[in-house]
Write an enzyme that holds these catalytic residues in place. Sequence first.
Site, PDB file in Angstrom:
ATOM      1  N   ASP A 255       0.871  -1.168   0.000  1.00 37.35           N
ATOM      2  CA  ASP A 255       0.000   0.000   0.000  1.00 37.35           C
ATOM      3  C   ASP A 255       0.913   1.224   0.000  1.00 37.35           C
ATOM      4  OD1 ASP A 255      -2.388   1.542   0.261  1.00 37.35           O
ATOM      5  OD2 ASP A 255      -1.973   1.742   2.397  1.00 37.35           O
TER       6      ASP A 255
ATOM      7  N   ASP B  22      -0.123   5.074   0.909  1.00 37.66           N
ATOM      8  CA  ASP B  22      -0.339   6.039   1.990  1.00 37.66           C
ATOM      9  C   ASP B  22      -0.282   5.353   3.349  1.00 37.66           C
ATOM     10  OD1 ASP B  22      -0.905   8.102   0.082  1.00 37.66           O
ATOM     11  OD2 ASP B  22      -2.905   7.257  -0.162  1.00 37.66           O
TER      12      ASP B  22
END
Length: 252
Positions: A23, A25
């Site tokens: 991922d 953020d």
Amino acid sequence: MSASVPPVSVVLSRRELDAALFDLDGVVTRTAEVHAAAWTRLFNPYLGPSRPFTPEDYQRYVDGRPRLDGIRCFLESRGLALPEGSPEDGAEAETVRGLGQRKNAYFLEALAREGVGVYASSVELLERLRAAGFRTAVVTASRNGAAVLKAGRLEHLFDARVDGVEAGRLGLPGKPAPDTFLEAARRLGVVPARAVVLEDARAGVEAGRRGGFGRVLGVRRSGPEGALVAAGADVEVTDLAAVHVEGGGTGR
């Protein structure tokens, strides 16, 4: 080893894994804080002062989800409803799509002002994984994924990118559905059972588990200890410096 570096508690080995799906953020970049501030600015005008948008709301309802899904999910949690609107709605429209445009404007405004911070230990882990022969991909719900990677000078660390723009183009449901992670694995040419997912959001952890990935590693930047394990992670760490990389596989 420096006293400031967490002890090694997780091993990623090329004997067991071929790829790592990150991922963006909150795992590689510090933009999760910028997103949370933008969501707070967006929702609080719709809420009473006694029940403002909270960090728990961010983690439970919007973190890791596509923007419009997050809006729908949070509004429903508070018993609120807005018209869906249309893709042509501007940021001033009092619709789900209008709020999506407004939130993105808040995020881009903050990004231009503050820039993109990165987690040094995450970048170091990516470099170690690639040196050991792992293929890497970034999987993010953000439609600003390409811009964030460019601003952080991170493009060279990933062999593939599946972001909100790509998901929309392909008609893929967002996290907690596993489809974006599965698409990233397909682009890397690896089977899910031979890949590890690294996620800081409950929705993302659930997506990794539902996709049948070999390992799901929770990265707990905030929130209660054990929450990501409860959502489906095999283990959670607070810093990716805690991850050790072993070679010994077949290589790329």
